[in-house]
Design a protein around this motif. Structure first.
Motif, PDB file in Angstrom:
ATOM      1  N   ALA A  52       0.821  -1.204   0.000  1.00  0.00           N
ATOM      2  CA  ALA A  52       0.000   0.000   0.000  1.00  0.00           C
ATOM      3  C   ALA A  52       0.860   1.262   0.000  1.00  0.00           C
ATOM      4  O   ALA A  52       0.488   2.272  -0.605  1.00  0.00           O
ATOM      5  N   ALA A  53       2.009   1.212   0.677  1.00  0.00           N
ATOM      6  CA  ALA A  53       2.888   2.384   0.724  1.00  0.00           C
ATOM      7  C   ALA A  53       3.419   2.719  -0.666  1.00  0.00           C
ATOM      8  O   ALA A  53       3.476   3.897  -1.053  1.00  0.00           O
ATOM      9  N   CYS A  56       0.792   4.342  -2.680  1.00  0.00           N
ATOM     10  CA  CYS A  56       0.680   5.765  -2.357  1.00  0.00           C
ATOM     11  C   CYS A  56       1.706   6.584  -3.138  1.00  0.00           C
ATOM     12  O   CYS A  56       1.390   7.652  -3.674  1.00  0.00           O
ATOM     13  N   CYS A  75      -1.978  10.213  -0.405  1.00  0.00           N
ATOM     14  CA  CYS A  75      -2.411  10.101   0.994  1.00  0.00           C
ATOM     15  C   CYS A  75      -3.650   9.224   1.108  1.00  0.00           C
ATOM     16  O   CYS A  75      -4.612   9.396   0.339  1.00  0.00           O
ATOM     17  N   ILE A  76      -3.630   8.293   2.044  1.00  0.00           N
ATOM     18  CA  ILE A  76      -4.823   7.503   2.322  1.00  0.00           C
ATOM     19  C   ILE A  76      -5.907   8.436   2.840  1.00  0.00           C
ATOM     20  O   ILE A  76      -5.652   9.281   3.712  1.00  0.00           O
ATOM     21  N   THR A  78      -8.912  10.368   4.640  1.00  0.00           N
ATOM     22  CA  THR A  78      -9.395  10.496   6.014  1.00  0.00           C
ATOM     23  C   THR A  78     -10.834  10.985   6.033  1.00  0.00           C
ATOM     24  O   THR A  78     -11.345  11.378   7.086  1.00  0.00           O
ATOM     25  N   GLU A 100     -11.841   5.298   8.916  1.00  0.00           N
ATOM     26  CA  GLU A 100     -11.145   4.643  10.017  1.00  0.00           C
ATOM     27  C   GLU A 100     -10.932   3.151   9.770  1.00  0.00           C
ATOM     28  O   GLU A 100     -10.088   2.513  10.424  1.00  0.00           O
ATOM     29  N   PRO A 103      -7.252   1.605   6.770  1.00  0.00           N
ATOM     30  CA  PRO A 103      -5.943   0.981   7.042  1.00  0.00           C
ATOM     31  C   PRO A 103      -6.038  -0.524   7.272  1.00  0.00           C
ATOM     32  O   PRO A 103      -5.190  -1.284   6.772  1.00  0.00           O
ATOM     33  N   ARG A 104      -7.048  -0.965   8.007  1.00  0.00           N
ATOM     34  CA  ARG A 104      -7.209  -2.394   8.240  1.00  0.00           C
ATOM     35  C   ARG A 104      -7.542  -3.123   6.941  1.00  0.00           C
ATOM     36  O   ARG A 104      -7.030  -4.219   6.671  1.00  0.00           O
ATOM     37  N   LEU A 106      -6.693  -2.267   3.938  1.00  0.00           N
ATOM     38  CA  LEU A 106      -5.476  -2.334   3.126  1.00  0.00           C
ATOM     39  C   LEU A 106      -4.501  -3.371   3.672  1.00  0.00           C
ATOM     40  O   LEU A 106      -3.797  -4.031   2.901  1.00  0.00           O
ATOM     41  N   ALA A 107      -4.447  -3.519   4.976  1.00  0.00           N
ATOM     42  CA  ALA A 107      -3.588  -4.547   5.569  1.00  0.00           C
ATOM     43  C   ALA A 107      -4.051  -5.935   5.144  1.00  0.00           C
ATOM     44  O   ALA A 107      -3.235  -6.816   4.826  1.00  0.00           O
ATOM     45  N   PRO A 136      -9.116   3.608  -1.490  1.00  0.00           N
ATOM     46  CA  PRO A 136      -8.359   4.210  -0.390  1.00  0.00           C
ATOM     47  C   PRO A 136      -7.985   5.671  -0.571  1.00  0.00           C
ATOM     48  O   PRO A 136      -7.548   6.322   0.374  1.00  0.00           O
TER      49      PRO A 136
END
Length: 305
Positions: A52-53, A56, A75-76, A78, A100, A103-104, A106-107, A136
């Motif tokens: 994911a990084a 980005c 940027c992810i 918000t 919120e 992130p989970r 994407l993990a 995202p």
């Protein structure tokens, strides 16, 4: 003043002597950004895994000076985004996960990406759908999602280079593309999406084969044309440069070809006068002129039949 000369540009649709409109320039900018992002990805994958990084980082490049550049590129998100016919979320066709939860999500996406699947193409189809449904970023999710197709194929060693794109197929079948994705979200119809995606891979592979032959034929033709037009010892380097980057600026051409600037400038003039390349944007001040090699773009963009 932005002027296009020649017999018409397949990259943007401009006609001879016609001022290129903002949309055409935006399309060209996206092509340039895509290539830059792809080159960055190839270099990055020599030392790290796709994640994911890295997505980005590529997203930031894709949106530079382009659609969505004011929507936090790289940027992810918000904030809550959605797909709809107007700006009201209550009318939305699809609402992706709350910020919120991104992130989970994407993990989990990364964990599945790293898993060894029995069928890599099925795994790829699931990964692309997951990414598109997570959405995202605030903007440009489709562009980065489609770039992930060749990158995942490349990282999993199904292709020798990340050049296999199904964007053209998805664009031609956009309604079915969106409907199949929505069916995953609404009805958990993964079979329908996977069947659609695998069909896209198959048909695009066949089309890419035809394009490859056309490119090879064009390369053979240019090996005769460019030396005749330029009368230069740098003809071979010129051919490799314009095939390597069919939309380019003058400084990029000099760097890629390693041709001295004075000789390179004459070569570009000769190629432009013969309509081998065409001027897209005339340089001004520190901004270099931009050219297109229209014969190659016509093949790669699907306007060659």
């Amino acid at each position: 003043m932005i002027i296009f000369t020649g017999s018409g540009c397949p990259a943007c649709g401009a006609n001879p002597g016609e001022r290129i409109n903002d949309k055409a320039l935006a399309d060209i900018r996206e092509i340039i950004n895509y290539r830059e992002a792809l080159n960055v990805a190839v270099d990055a994958l020599k030392a790290r895994r796709l994640d994911a990084a890295l997505a980005c980082d590529l997203h930031r490049i894709l949106l530079a000076g382009s659609r969505g550049m004011d929507r936090e590129p790289g940027c992810i998100r918000t904030v809550q985004n959605f797909i709809g016919r107007d700006a009201r979320i209550e009318h939305a066709i699809f609402v992706p996960p709350a910020p919120e939860n991104v992130p989970r999500a994407l993990a989990d996406w990364e964990a599945y990406l790293y898993r060894e699947g029995k069928d890599t193409l099925v795994q790829l189809s699931v990964l692309i759908a997951q990414f598109e449904l997570i959405r995202p970023f605030c903007d440009g999710n489709g562009r980065i999602g489609r770039m992930l197709v060749p990158l995942i194929l490349y990282e999993k060693e199904l292709t020798a280079s990340p050049m296999f794109s199904i964007s053209a197929y998805l664009e031609r079948h956009r309604p079915a593309y969106y409907e199949r994705l929505l069916a995953v979200s609404r009805e958990r119809d993964w079979n329908g999406w996977i069947a659609f995606f695998l069909r896209a891979i198959e048909e695009q592979a066949e089309e890419n084969g035809r394009k490859t032959k056309a490119i090879l034929d064009l390369y053979t033709e240019m090996k005769q044309t460019v030396p005749e037009v330029t009368r230069s010892q740098y003809a071979a380097a010129t051919i490799d440069a314009i095939f390597g980057t069919p939309i380019f600026d003058t400084s990029g051409f000099y760097d890629l070809s390693a041709i001295p600037k004075e000789s390179g400038a004459k070569i570009l003039r000769d190629l432009e006068e013969s309509d081998t390349i065409q001027l897209v944007q005339k340089g001004r001040g520190r901004n270099a002129s931009i050219y297109v090699f229209p014969h190659l773009v016509a093949i790669t963009e699907g306007n060659w039949l």
